[in-house]
Structures are given as C-alpha cells and as structure tokens.
Design a protein around this motif. Structure first.
Motif, mmCIF file in Angstrom:
data_model
loop_
_atom_site.group_PDB
_atom_site.id
_atom_site.type_symbol
_atom_site.label_atom_id
_atom_site.label_comp_id
_atom_site.label_asym_id
_atom_site.label_seq_id
_atom_site.Cartn_x
_atom_site.Cartn_y
_atom_site.Cartn_z
ATOM 1 N N UNK A 1 -2.345 -14.515 -32.491
ATOM 2 C CA UNK A 1 -2.466 -15.782 -33.239
ATOM 3 C C UNK A 1 -3.914 -16.272 -33.287
ATOM 4 N N UNK A 2 -4.847 -15.321 -33.371
ATOM 5 C CA UNK A 2 -6.267 -15.677 -33.439
ATOM 6 C C UNK A 2 -6.696 -16.588 -32.298
ATOM 7 N N UNK A 3 -6.339 -16.183 -31.105
ATOM 8 C CA UNK A 3 -6.697 -16.957 -29.925
ATOM 9 C C UNK A 3 -7.952 -16.366 -29.292
ATOM 10 N N UNK A 4 -8.969 -17.170 -29.127
ATOM 11 C CA UNK A 4 -10.222 -16.711 -28.520
ATOM 12 C C UNK A 4 -10.562 -17.626 -27.364
ATOM 13 N N UNK A 5 -10.961 -17.014 -26.271
ATOM 14 C CA UNK A 5 -11.357 -17.819 -25.123
ATOM 15 C C UNK A 5 -12.617 -17.224 -24.553
ATOM 16 N N UNK A 6 -13.561 -18.073 -24.220
ATOM 17 C CA UNK A 6 -14.723 -17.544 -23.538
ATOM 18 C C UNK A 6 -15.215 -18.557 -22.538
#
Lengths: 358, 620
Positions: free
Chosen positions: B169-174
């Motif tokens: 689901x287009x999840x990005x974490x940084x």
C-alpha cells in the motif's frame, strides 16, 4: 484455522463465556413478511449499525435488525429515513451516502445506490422516479441538491441544486415541496420545485423548518423549530445573541403563500408534528400537545409527558413514541390516546428515529 | 497452514522441559541516564513489561500494533491507522496514561492519547506498567501506564542507525538515529518519517480502504552534560507533525473525506544532583499539542484545538540508609487550552506526593505513597497506594499492591460549548492486585489477579440534563467493577548457535457496569498474544500471534452488535549481510496477517489483508 483456536481455548485458563442477554424474538428466514406491522428505523451509532425493527400490528411478533437478518449485511450509519412505494422501501443512510433498496415486505435487498449521493436525508417517489434530498459536503452550504433517481436502474440520473439543508420532501400535483432545515447550519425556506421545468419557488418560513405534510384541506403544513444563536465559547456562561420563535405555518399551494401561522412562545422549540383525525399532535421538549387542525391557537396543556421523545407516530388511537438510546436498544412506548396510559413497550433499533406503518 | 502453530506450541512445551541451563547475565558497566529515575522502586508490587529496541524495531508500523502484539492491552482502532486508544484491564481509554520521560502526555482536550498520533520509532525503551499510578503520574493512571523513555549514556561512543523500509500500500518508513557520548557529555538525535497510502483492499468486498493515507514526521534531540560527579543537566526535545485522513466504513467507504493534522512538541529540562544521602531533581517542561480537524479535506475550513502546558517539578529524596528512602514529589502545572469553540481556559494544579520505600533485607520490600492535589477547577481526592514484594525463595516472589487513583474531567467534558458539564468532578477508582512472579535467568512467569472498582465515571448521554432532553451531556454516573487475571511468560533458550525467545501474554477480564450488571462495551474477555523469536548465526526470525476475544459494542450486550473474536499472525525474517565490530547491516522481510484473515476491530472497518514489508537496518 480451527486448530489454533482449539489450542487457544485449551490454553485459556479460565472460564467459559455465556451470553444470553438477547430479548430479541427472531422472526426471519424463508417467507418472512414484514407486512401489517410497524417499522422502526434506527440511526445506529458507534455501538452498532443503523437498523430496522419490526413489530406486528397486534404486537405479537417483534424482530430487530431485520435487514441484517435477511441480507447478512449492515446498513451502516446513520440511517436517516425510509421512503416507500407500492413495492419497495428505500433506506437512506446519511454518512454512508447510500440508499439501499429492499422489498418493503420481505426486506430482501434489491439494489444499492452509492454514487451521486452526498448525505442523503429523505426521499419521495413520483412515477417511478426517486427524489432524494442531499446536504452535500459538511463544510459547504452551497452544494446541496435533490438527486433524481431512476428507480428501474437505481441510478442517479440528474441533480437539482437547491438552497442549504434540504430535509423532508413530499409531492403534490407535479410539484416537490422541500423543507430546508439547514443541514449543519440553519435555513428558513420551503422550496417548491416543478418536476417538469425544475423551476423553484422559495417560500420563507420561520427558522429551521423540518416536518411537512398536506392536511385534509390540502394545505401544506410546515413545522419550524425556530432558532437560537448564542455564544457558547465561555460555557457554561451563555450569551444569547438572537432567538427566533418556532411556528406551524399553513401554506396555500395554489398561491405558495402562508395563509395562517401559529407562533410558539420564546424559548419553546417544537420538534415533532403529526396529523391524525384532523388533529395536530406536536412535541416541545418532553411534552406532547394536541390541537385541532384548524385551531387558531396553540395549547397550554400537554396531553402526555414522556421521558424523552425522538420520534412520534399515531395510528388507530395509539400514539407511538421512541426514547432513543445511542448506546443500547431504544425504547418504543405505545400510549392509548383515550386513557393516555402507556400500554406497551418494546426494545427497538439502536438510536431509533423514525416510525412507519407498513 | 496454521499447523505451524502446533509446531510453535510444541516447541514451547519442549522449552519448558529443557530450560534451565546456564544463566546469561549481561553486565554492562555504563551509566544510563533516565529521567523517570525512581520509576523502578516506585513500581514495587506492580506488573511491568519492558519492550526492548529489537521488539520496537519489529513493530515500527504503528504504536498501536506494537502494543497490541506485546502487551495484554486492548486497542480500539477505527480501521488500520485510524483513531486508536488503549485500555488496560477493561478500563476506559481515558484510564490509560502515557508517560513521556516521566511526564503525563494525555491530551487535555479529551483525556486520552491517540496511539496512532504518536511515533515510537525514536523511543529507546518502552515500559508498560499495569495497575494504578496516579500518585506519581496523576490523572488517568488507573488501568495502567505506558512509559516512553529516552536513554542517554555517559560513555565514549558514536553510533548511528538507519532503518528504511518499503511495504504494501505504498508504505515507506525511514529513520535515522545518532548517538554520541563521552564521560561528560551525551547527545542523541533522531529523525523519522513514515507515509502510507494505506489503501488496502477491504477483504470480502469490492472496495479498497479509502481516504486513509497518512504521513508523519518526528524529530528528537536530547542531551546530557555532566557538571560534576554529583550533578548533571539534561534536556529533551521532541517534535511531531502528522497528516492523516480518516477512512470510510462499509457499506460505502468511498464517501470518506475527513482529515486530521497533529502538531506536538515536548521540551524538558532536568537538573539532577545526587549525593550519598540526598538527591534533588528539578524539572521544567513545556508541552504543546495541537490538532486541526477538517470535516471535508477539499474545503479549507477546519476545527482546531490547542493546549500549552507548563510543568515544574521538584523531586527530593533522602536515603536514611541503604534500604530506606523517602521521596517527596512536588509539582506545579499550568495548562491553557482552547479550541475554535472554547475560549482559553486555564487550569492550574499543585500536587504534593510522598513516597516511603523500605527494603527489609531478603524479607521483603514495600512502599507507601500518598498524594494530594489542589486544582483550580474541582476538588481532587486524596490518593494513596501501597506496594510490596515478598520473596518466597530465590525464584518466587509475591507481589501485592493496592491503590486509589483518579482521572480528572477533560476540557471537552467541562467546557464543550452548550454541552460540557461544569459540575463534573474526578472519577476515582480503588484497586488491588496480587501477583506471583517466578524468575530464573532464562524464564520469567508472572501471574496476577486484579480487582478494580471505579465510581463516578464520566459518561456522555443524550439525556444528561433533564431540562434539555436530547442534548448530549457528561455526568459522573457510572460505576464499574473489573476483575481478572493476567499471565505473562518470558523464556529465553539457547542451544549452541540457536537462540529462542518467547514472550506470551494472556488476560481474562470481566468488566461490568455495577448499575446495569451488563458487561462493559469494547472489553474482550480474552486476549492472548505471543512473540516467538529465533536466531541462528546470521539469520533471525520471529512469529507474532494475537487472539482477541469477542466483545460487545452496545450496553445491553446484544449479540447482533457484538464484534466477533479474531486471531492474526505476522512473521518476519532478517539476515545480517554485514557484521563487524563497527558496522552491522541487516536485511529483512515481514509479512503481516500471513493467513489473510478477514477481521474487524471497529464495526464495518475490515482490517488489512496479508501484506509485506522489506527493510534494511544499518548500524554504524
């Protein structure tokens, strides 16, 4: 799937659980019929879905959540109203922007209208076309409209833009009459829409008009609650900035003018109005009053006082009123209008808000 | 597919038999500075769960899912990523206090903490403490407290960490964290950013989760200076900014248009002076919380609420001897809160607490705590607590605690225009707990029985004011009684290069409304979860499981409005690509809801289907 549940259950140290608190008499399955009875619709809340309850006319049978029972599906929140034609019931669910179409006697789902609606409130059916009042976006006062629905395809075919907050809608002689309760703010008009030309005449009434119907004389009767504009920002200190009275207006549909008007005392804001046997029954707070349809004045003496009243209907000398609960089933009370005694009570739909005779 | 569980449980049974080998004692000679310093000794007799950074790293998606899979706490969530609140032991969500570096950060406006409007990626340690805690942490510490702590270290080091992940689901974490220190100075800084379209398919329907995207940005800076061998000065700054859309529900989720923005900042300055017998800690904090609520994201108008809190705290303790200590805790808070509908209201509170702790060598330790508050808005009851731990032998300890706690009315309860009730007073609760703790070097088992009796609970109802029927108002009306048991098992087992870790929780809660005798809504009777970790050389893996029992949503407990039970499992695998003394690079995959279970936490809001997440974790 099954195995881990079994293991868990055996792991679980404690206690079986028992839930037998339901007082619902189930009346469902094959050939269920909700004819010859009372339908009570409930808005629903965070405690449960909007739903419809049924009580047979002789009060011997009751069933809650009849739509869910028959269709194994939820209507959503907040169920605003139900419109009927000979065959179907059209259930408008406000936040879900949905009108669910069911057979009015079996409650089997026939279709669902989910596009072209935005906070649908009430609907009326004229010659196979549905007219649904829509509030539009919560943040806008200028996007309100009547959705025109082809009831053979269940599709919104066009829209008629109207003033802010269209609420109840009824039809007479090719004209639609719409009370503008004012949605999230306030308004003071009744729109008269010619179905053929879509031309609109606006009649100014007192603030926040809601209940409308045609009485035996053929006049349009409009109940306006009136309005209070106050500054609550220093609550509990309240500064009332302006106050307008409630009224019952009688409008001649030939001239579209108010021919007579009963105005409520300052601070009295009527909520409900029904007509029965040439009498008007209206509520102010928890009190119900009765006047003759042609009365020139309001009544000082209530005929009934109830715990709380969110909806009212009258049939066969019985008055039905609901005390809505948003956290559990609501209470429907039946009063004998001759004795004024409460004769029956039922636990009905969560946040019960409308009573219909089917 | 789920037969895997059988294997897991068999493993456990095996572990139980084969356990008890040699002990693993980590002795790290470093001075870790924590603000909430006396928390440990003040928690005598209470149940505590500490979440390590590896557990936090495995559950970065949200604070909600972190707690849900690691503690016996029910989290009510309006769809994945939506509004979320936590309940300990069947108490209400305003009875859970969230404590950031020793300071209660529950919202002034609604008395709660939104568990999806808080990022935990930059938190070093999370402690979850069940049971009352009002004496030290004030309002809302009834069911339990969740502590978010930053650890600073006076030790020569320079460490950095980058975690970056991409998911369904287009999840990005940084996130980026850096920590620097020497014997006199420590500095920690972190930056984290998460975003997701969160548009998972609603299983069993043709819809997708609509209007559910979120993004949040969080940065922290904390630092400590050693002034002398006895004194140090620390500061902590945390800022958080989030945009969230609120998803729609069935039958027509496509109508959703709500939007929410959060801005929070927390600043804390701490001076500490310790000598052999005396210790002084002075804290000053300034916290703000702000929300903007858009009923329609396409329209510029919105509602807002803001609060600004000043807090001063003086903590003085005196050690009579090694085993006896008295602690005085004096606090002054001044809160200004306002919304677009409520003019600024100020609330000031002065609190004095005294805590007496004593350890009778090998016999038992106990503490006695009392607190009195003086509040500008209403009377706050005198509260007290006692806690004791009695070792039966070197493995078994009996825990006992009893306390009286409170939660004050929120600004909304008191001042909501036209509806708030200025006559409200604090809810109070009395509770008791008895626990048995079994600890060895590899195994920890904690069993507890709790009983909580709350009265004058604040409830909003549409007929709250008899003179104004139909108007929703809050009143101090409800009485509740909660009782139940909790079991926690922690196990660590090593066989050669194979290491197993197990953490499991089970809770049974019977929470009833004392007036109607019905079961309280949104309280599952059964909650069970576990995490099983395994590592072998460069590989490590974990399996997470949650069972959430059936619960009622309506006060009359009708089964047609009950939420059915569900169970879900997640799995993750990590591989270390690089491991040197100074560098560590690992790559991992996590699969959430591996069995693609259809489940709902809030009615008409299906939760995510099976979904994936890959990440890299680089420490240097």
């Amino acid at each position: 799937m099954k195995i881990n549940k079994l293991i868990l259950q055996s792991l679980v140290l404690a206690v079986l659980f028992i839930s037998c608190n339901d007082n619902e008499v189930l009346f469902n399955g094959e050939g269920a019929s909700y004819k010859n009875g009372i339908l009570i619709s409930g808005e629903g809340s965070s405690a449960g879905t909007g739903s419809v309850s049924f009580i047979s006319n002789d009060f011997s049978v009751q069933a809650n959540q009849i739509f869910k029972t028959i269709n194994n599906e939820e209507l959503g929140t907040y169920l605003q109203s139900i419109a009927f034609d000979d065959e179907n019931a059209y259930i408008s669910v406000d936040n879900a922007a949905t009108i669910t179409v069911v057979d009015r006697y079996t409650f089997e789902e026939k279709g669902k209208i989910i596009t072209g609606l935005d906070h649908p409130r009430y609907m009326t059916v004229v010659d196979g076309i549905g007219y649904s009042t829509n509030w539009g976006s919560t943040g806008s006062e200028t996007d309100d409209y009547i959705a025109v629905i082809d009831l053979s395809t269940f599709e919104v075919t066009s829209t008629i833009p109207v003033g802010n907050g269209p609420e109840r809608i009824i039809e007479k002689d090719g004209n639609l009459y719409v009370s503008h309760q004012g949605a999230f703010t306030t308004n003071n008009i009744v729109s008269v829409i010619n179905i053929d030309t879509e031309s609109i005449v606006e009649i100014t009434v007192n603030d926040n008009p809601d209940e409308i119907f045609f009485d035996n004389a053929g006049d349009l009767i409009v109940l306006s609650a009136g309005n209070v504009v106050a500054d609550y920002s220093n609550w509990p200190e309240v500064t009332i900035l302006s106050q307008t009275p409630g009224s019952i207006a009688r409008i001649n549909t030939a001239s579209n003018t108010i021919t007579s008007e009963l105005t409520f005392a300052e601070g009295d804001h009527p909520k409900l109005l029904v007509e029965n046997d040439n009498n008007f029954y209206y509520s102010v707070g928890n009190k119900i009053y009765k006047i003759a349809a042609n009365s020139a004045e309001l009544s000082d003496t209530p005929i009934l006082e109830v715990e709380s009243i969110y909806s009212m209907a009258i049939k066969n000398n019985k008055l039905f009123s609901v005390n809505a609960s948003y956290s559990k089933l609501s209470k429907l009370s039946v009063f004998d209008l001759s004795t004024k005694e409460e004769t029956n009570t039922f636990n009905v739909a969560l946040a019960a808000s409308k009573i219909y005779f089917n | 597919m789920k037969n895997i569980l059988v294997i897991v449980f068999c493993c456990l049974a095996g572990l139980g038999v084969q356990a008890q080998k040699d002990s693993i004692v980590h002795t790290l000679e470093e001075v870790i500075l924590v603000v909430d310093k006396n928390n440990k000794e003040n928690s005598v007799g209470l149940k505590k769960i500490s979440l390590k950074d590896s557990v936090i790293e495995n559950n970065r998606e949200s604070f909600t899912s972190l707690i849900r899979f690691t503690a016996p706490i029910y989290l009510r969530e309006y769809g994945s990523g939506g509004t979320s609140s936590a309940r300990f032991r069947g108490t209400s969500s305003s009875n859970t206090a969230v404590i950031w570096n020793g300071i209660n950060i529950n919202s002034i406006n609604n008395g709660q903490t939104g568990f999806n409007s808080l990022s935990v990626n930059l938190i070093d340690a999370i402690d979850i403490r069940s049971g009352g805690g009002s004496i030290k942490y004030g309002s809302g510490a009834i069911g339990g407290t969740i502590h978010l702590n930053t650890n600073l270290t006076f030790k020569k080091h320079f460490k950095n960490q980058i975690i970056s992940s991409v998911g369904s689901y287009d999840t990005y974490q940084s996130l980026f964290k850096t920590s620097y220190g020497n014997s006199k100075f420590a500095l920690k800084a972190g930056l984290s950013y998460n975003q997701s379209d969160n548009n998972y398919p609603l299983l069993g329907t043709n819809f997708k989760n609509t209007n559910a995207a979120y993004d949040n940005l969080n940065w922290n800076i904390s630092s400590a200076f050693k002034i002398s061998d006895f004194s140090n000065l620390k500061f902590y700054i945390s800022k958080y900014k989030a945009n969230r859309l609120f998803s729609g529900e069935l039958p027509n989720p496509t109508t959703a248009r709500e939007k929410y923005r959060d801005f929070n900042q927390r600043n804390l300055l701490v001076f500490e002076n310790n000598s052999n017998q005396f210790s002084h800690i002075i804290k000053a904090a300034y916290l703000t919380q702000e929300y903007n609520y858009f009923s329609d994201k396409n329209i510029a108008t919105y509602d807002f609420g803001k609060s600004a809190t000043w807090l001063f705290n003086y903590d003085f303790s005196y050690n009579f001897n090694k085993n006896t200590k008295i602690d005085s805790y004096t606090e002054y808070t001044s809160i200004n809160g306002w919304t677009n509908k409520i003019n600024t209201r100020n609330r000031t509170q002065f609190s004095q607490a005294i805590i007496f702790s004593q350890k009778l060598e090998k016999l038992f330790s106990y503490n006695l705590k009392i607190r009195q508050d003086f509040n500008s808005d209403y009377e706050v009851p005198f509260v007290m607590a006692i806690g004791a731990e009695i070792p039966l032998n070197n493995k078994l300890t009996v825990r006992l605690n009893a306390s009286k706690n409170y939660r004050v009315p929120s600004y909304n309860d008191l001042y909501w225009p036209g509806q708030g009730n200025p006559d409200l007073f604090p809810e109070t609760s009395k509770q008791g707990e008895i626990g048995l703790n079994y600890t060895t070097s590899t195994t920890k088992i904690d069993f507890s029985y709790f009983y909580i009796r709350s009265k004058d609970k604040i409830v909003w109802s549409p007929n709250g004011d008899p003179d104004r029927p139909g108007v929703w108002m809050p009143n101090n009306i409800a009485e509740t009684q909660n009782s139940g048991i909790e079991l926690r098992i922690t196990k660590h087992y090593t066989l050669g290069y194979h290491t197993f870790n197990f953490n499991g929780n089970y809770s049974y809660t019977l929470a009833k409304d004392k007036i109607t005798n019905q079961i309280l809504i949104f309280v599952p009777k059964h909650i069970a979860n576990f995490n099983l970790g395994y590592s072998h050389k460069k590989w490590s893996a974990f399996y997470q499981f949650l069972f959430n029992g059936q619960l009622y949503t309506s006060e009359d407990n009708i089964s047609s409005n009950a939420m059915p039970s569900y169970d879900i499992s997640n799995i993750g695998v990590d591989y270390q690509l690089l491991k040197t003394k100074k560098q560590n690079l690992s790559f991992g995959v996590k699969i959430n809801n591996i069995y693609n279970e259809i489940y709902q936490i809030s009615p008409r809001r299906p939760m995510p289907n099976r979904n994936f997440n890959i990440h890299i974790n680089y420490k240097f």
